[in-house]
Write an enzyme that holds these catalytic residues in place. Structure first.
Site, PDB file in Angstrom:
ATOM      1  CE  LYS A   1       3.071   3.508   3.229  1.00 19.11           C
ATOM      2  NZ  LYS A   1       3.079   3.581   4.682  1.00 19.11           N
TER       3      LYS A   1
ATOM      4  CE1 TYR B   1       1.067  -0.344   4.405  1.00 23.25           C
ATOM      5  CE2 TYR B   1       0.030   1.816   4.403  1.00 23.25           C
ATOM      6  CZ  TYR B   1       0.834   0.879   5.010  1.00 23.25           C
ATOM      7  OH  TYR B   1       1.416   1.159   6.212  1.00 23.25           O
TER       8      TYR B   1
ATOM      9  CG  LEU C   1       8.146   2.779   5.245  1.00 22.06           C
ATOM     10  CD1 LEU C   1       7.874   1.475   4.511  1.00 22.06           C
ATOM     11  CD2 LEU C   1       6.869   3.572   5.371  1.00 22.06           C
TER      12      LEU C   1
ATOM     13  CD  GLU D   1       9.845   2.370  11.133  1.00 27.70           C
ATOM     14  OE1 GLU D   1       9.715   3.343  10.367  1.00 27.70           O
ATOM     15  OE2 GLU D   1       9.671   1.198  10.760  1.00 27.70           O
TER      16      GLU D   1
HETATM   17  N1  PMP Z   1       7.456   4.185   9.357  1.00 25.00           N
HETATM   18  C1  PMP Z   1       6.327   3.474   9.344  1.00 25.00           C
HETATM   19  C2  PMP Z   1       6.304   2.156  10.043  1.00 25.00           C
HETATM   20  C3  PMP Z   1       5.178   3.954   8.693  1.00 25.00           C
HETATM   21  O1  PMP Z   1       4.066   3.236   8.670  1.00 25.00           O
HETATM   22  C4  PMP Z   1       5.237   5.239   8.077  1.00 25.00           C
HETATM   23  C5  PMP Z   1       4.025   5.834   7.437  1.00 25.00           C
HETATM   24  N2  PMP Z   1       3.607   5.137   6.337  1.00 25.00           N
HETATM   25  C6  PMP Z   1       6.437   5.960   8.120  1.00 25.00           C
HETATM   26  C7  PMP Z   1       7.531   5.396   8.768  1.00 25.00           C
HETATM   27  C8  PMP Z   1       6.565   7.306   7.500  1.00 25.00           C
HETATM   28  O2  PMP Z   1       6.640   7.227   6.114  1.00 25.00           O
HETATM   29  P1  PMP Z   1       6.123   8.420   5.197  1.00 25.00           P
HETATM   30  O3  PMP Z   1       6.886   9.627   5.601  1.00 25.00           O
HETATM   31  O4  PMP Z   1       6.437   7.965   3.820  1.00 25.00           O
HETATM   32  O5  PMP Z   1       4.674   8.555   5.474  1.00 25.00           O
END
Ligand code: PMP
Length: 277
Positions: A144, A30, A200, A176
């Protein structure tokens, strides 16, 4: 308005099969795009991540990315959403339950919709609280995918503890948050976990690292400990829907006097300037 494959449907008519592999196995991928003033923010980066995740989980996309982009653009226009999110997921399709991949002709199923969502300016200004928890997720957090049970359990634990979010760590190394990346500031320098398989590769994270460089703020992609987290002058998270949230309380102890710090505020201001008008 829901997009399923190439059909635009009212919500009441949108449904997917009980045999969808996303439902059985979380066998899907996703993306969440931010919509600012009717435009998708950092669109190429989101498509790049979607393509990479699909490749890494050996899933074919239901159409060339240009066609998917056309459909999502039409969805965005039809939805009329000016500020919000666009959610898109693609599963490995509909097939009887069996772990190995379904027959090659099985069509992936795409589902997407837009929602209104204002910028969460209150939390951006006041900051949020977090608890620390062991990171029990799998070892491909760079992908993702729909398998979000580790994040679900962590976020629920935070909710039950009366905290806003979770800072995850593996054996004392901070990775994170449950749905965002984490950065700390010490002596004016930013640190965040390297973009490897344990986090991520956040698009907001990449934007913030770029903004740090442009604003003369030293930034390091380096692993750091829970101890360093607790001694940080400032802590903030980054994510598509949150932008930058200061974290002002960790495990009940205030960070930097319980107020968002100057580096965080500077980066927030720089981020705001990247939002299309
Ligand atoms: N880490 C995780 C586990 C996430 O789910 C997300 C949000 N999708 C992020 C980091 C942040 O990524 P982004 O800045 O691309 O939204």
């Amino acid at each position: 308005m829901i997009l399923i494959d190439d059909r635009f449907l009212p919500e009441s008519e949108a449904s997917v099969s009980y045999m969808d592999r996303g439902y059985y196995f979380g066998d899907g991928i996703y993306e969440v795009f931010r919509i600012y003033n009717g435009q998708l923010y950092e669109k190429p980066a989101h498509y790049e991540r979607l393509i990479r995740t699909a490749r890494e989980v050996k899933m074919r996309l239901p159409a060339p990315i240009e066609t998917i982009d056309d459909r999502l653009t039409e969805l965005l226009e039809r939805s009329g959403v000016r500020n919000g999110i666009l959610y898109v997921q693609i599963t490995r399709g509909v097939a009887p339950r069996s772990h190995a991949f379904p027959p090659a002709e099985t069509k992936p199923v795409l589902l997407a919709y837009c929602n209104e969502l204002e910028r969460p300016v209150g939390k951006m200004q006041s900051g949020i609280s977090a608890i620390t928890l062991p990171d029990i997720r799998w070892l491909r957090c760079d992908l993702k995918t729909l398998n979000l049970l580790g994040s679900v359990l962590a976020k629920q634990e935070a909710a039950e503890a009366g905290a806003d979010d979770v800072i995850l760590h593996r054996d004392g190394i901070v990775t994170e948050c449950s749905a965002s990346n984490l950065m700390i500031v010490k002596d004016g320098e930013v640190s965040t976990h390297p973009a490897d398989h344990l986090i991520l590769h956040g698009i907001t994270r990449a934007v913030v690292l770029r903004l740090a460089e442009e604003n003369g703020i030293p930034a390091h992609e380096i692993a750091f400990s829970l101890e360093a987290l607790r001694q940080a002058d400032e802590v903030f998270l980054t994510g598509t829907t949150m932008e930058l949230f200061p974290i002002v309380t960790i495990d009940g102890v205030s960070v930097g006097g319980g107020q968002p710090g100057p580096v965080t505020r500077k980066l927030q201001a720089a981020f705001e300037k990247t939002i299309p008008i």
